[in-house]
Enzyme design. Structure first.
Site, PDB file in Angstrom:
ATOM      1  N   ARG A 226       0.843  -1.194   0.000  1.00 54.82           N
ATOM      2  CA  ARG A 226       0.000   0.000   0.000  1.00 54.82           C
ATOM      3  C   ARG A 226       0.878   1.244   0.000  1.00 54.82           C
ATOM      4  O   ARG A 226       1.949   1.269   0.618  1.00 54.82           O
ATOM      5  CB  ARG A 226      -0.910   0.022   1.240  1.00 54.82           C
ATOM      6  CG  ARG A 226      -2.085  -0.933   1.170  1.00 54.82           C
ATOM      7  CD  ARG A 226      -3.093  -0.539   0.082  1.00 54.82           C
ATOM      8  NE  ARG A 226      -4.232  -1.447   0.013  1.00 54.82           N
ATOM      9  CZ  ARG A 226      -4.336  -2.485  -0.821  1.00 54.82           C
ATOM     10  NH1 ARG A 226      -3.376  -2.758  -1.680  1.00 54.82           N
ATOM     11  NH2 ARG A 226      -5.417  -3.234  -0.821  1.00 54.82           N
ATOM     12  N   HIS A 274      -1.053   0.164  -9.774  1.00 50.76           N
ATOM     13  CA  HIS A 274      -1.764  -0.748  -8.850  1.00 50.76           C
ATOM     14  C   HIS A 274      -2.364  -1.933  -9.621  1.00 50.76           C
ATOM     15  O   HIS A 274      -3.563  -2.213  -9.543  1.00 50.76           O
ATOM     16  CB  HIS A 274      -2.851  -0.003  -8.055  1.00 50.76           C
ATOM     17  CG  HIS A 274      -3.297  -0.778  -6.832  1.00 50.76           C
ATOM     18  ND1 HIS A 274      -3.724  -0.187  -5.670  1.00 50.76           N
ATOM     19  CD2 HIS A 274      -3.372  -2.111  -6.595  1.00 50.76           C
ATOM     20  CE1 HIS A 274      -4.051  -1.100  -4.780  1.00 50.76           C
ATOM     21  NE2 HIS A 274      -3.846  -2.295  -5.328  1.00 50.76           N
TER      22      HIS A 274
END
Ligand code: NDP
Ligand code: OXD
Length: 311
Positions: A226, A274
């Protein structure tokens, strides 16, 4: 009884159509067309707008459309009495393995430097000292579903792999470590560091100046966990000083990464959008439906999250 898909920007219609096709008997709705909120028992969610989940007073299970669940906990009104089931899926695991192997091998084979040489038309096959795979130490933060799989895959390629987790593990061929001393031990030797931790209050900002300073000079970073694990300015400082040679980043504090962000054009940073590994509705829809059936049969739900630990 209804299932609500709340996944703005994540193809909610595709999820709904797979669910409807495989379970025509279920009442599948797509947020914001919620209908009677008291009928919503299950939510299939990715990045739901804050406050929405709390408005369904009969909600029993939230199916996270990803392995990570921090997107749920960032909602200050998150209803902590519900069960969360997250994605654990062989295809998601394989996607992360492929991503990690791709970028580790790029670093191991010195590809960023060779790319620079190509741009300058330099033919130099001997510039850098080449490590054999069994001379390369790789550290993995997080030995969960994804970290363990990556650790085993790297070990199968003969790399020396150390992994760090909250609880002690025993994984053949992997040096498993815990606690601060375990972390320091891993950092001291890892010339490639991979972050596969969940984002929690304990791990937020863990990729910072102090941690980078403990790595051998010139180490590489791969963050596929993250964006909030990383202190961005500390990364830039360590890349500029040469403490880090290069970083591969798949996740960012703000996604999409803003167009003007410094990371885009930094020649020591590889940006991916991502997509290290993406949840595939074609496979994951089955675990959602199986869990709904388990709930209806009063059986335990699989892939649940410990809300207290935040992952
Ligand atoms: P798991 O929950 O299976 O594993 C998490 C690991 O981190 C566990 O080994 C856990 O330790 C360890 N851990 C958690 N907190 C700490 C801590 N404070 N100190 C040390 N170790 C800790 O998660 P997954 O492997 O399934 O996924 C990891 C993360 O990867 C996700 O949360 C998500 O953020 C990210 N992800 C990113 C994707 C992408 O495309 N970029 C795709 C999928 C996931 P223990 O085993 O002792 O509990
Ligand atoms: C996930 C992700 O958590 O896609 O699965 O990041």
């Amino acid at each position: 009884m209804a299932v609500l898909v709340i996944a703005p920007n994540e193809r909610p219609d595709i999820w709904a159509s797979y669910l409807r096709e495989l379970a025509p008997e279920l009442d599948i709705r797509i947020w914001p067309d919620t209908g009677d909120p008291d009928k919503i028992i299950y939510a299939v969610a990715w990045n739901p707008p804050a406050g929405i989940l709390a408005s369904f007073t009969n909600l029993k299970i939230i199916f996270s459309l990803g392995a990570g669940v921090d997107h749920l906990f960032k909602d200050p009104d998150f209803p902590t009495e519900v069960t969360i089931s997250r994605v654990i899926d062989p295809y998601l695991t394989a996607g992360m393995r492929e991503y990690v192997l791709l970028h580790v091998l790029k670093y191991h084979k010195n590809q960023p430097e060779l790319d620079k040489q190509q741009r300058k038309h330099i033919w130099n096959s001997r510039e850098n000292e080449r490590l054999q795979s069994d001379e390369r130490n790789i550290g993995i933060l997080g030995l969960g579903i994804l970290g363990t799989d990556c650790a085993k895959s790297l070990s199968a390629l003969n790399f020396n792999v150390k992994g760090w987790s909250r609880s002690m593990k025993v994984i053949p061929g992997i040096t498993c470590l815990t606690g601060l001393s375990g972390l320091n031990h891993l950092l001291n030797s890892s010339s490639i560091l991979i972050c596969l931790l969940p984002l929690t209050k304990d791990t937020e900002g863990i990729l910072n100046f102090s941690l980078f300073s403990k790595l051998p000079k010139g180490a590489y970073l791969i963050n596929a966990a993250r964006g909030n694990h990383l202190i961005e300015k500390d990364l830039i400082t360590c890349l500029d000083s040469g403490q880090l040679t290069h970083a591969t980043l798949d996740v960012f504090r703000k996604e999409p990464l803003p167009k003007e962000h410094i990371f885009w054009d930094h020649d020591k940073i590889t940006v991916t959008p991502h997509n290290a590994s993406i949840t595939d509705p074609r496979t994951v829809v089955y675990q959602i439906l199986e869990n709904i059936q388990r709930h209806l049969d009063a059986k335990p739900i699989s892939n649940t999250v410990d809300i207290k630990n935040g992952y």
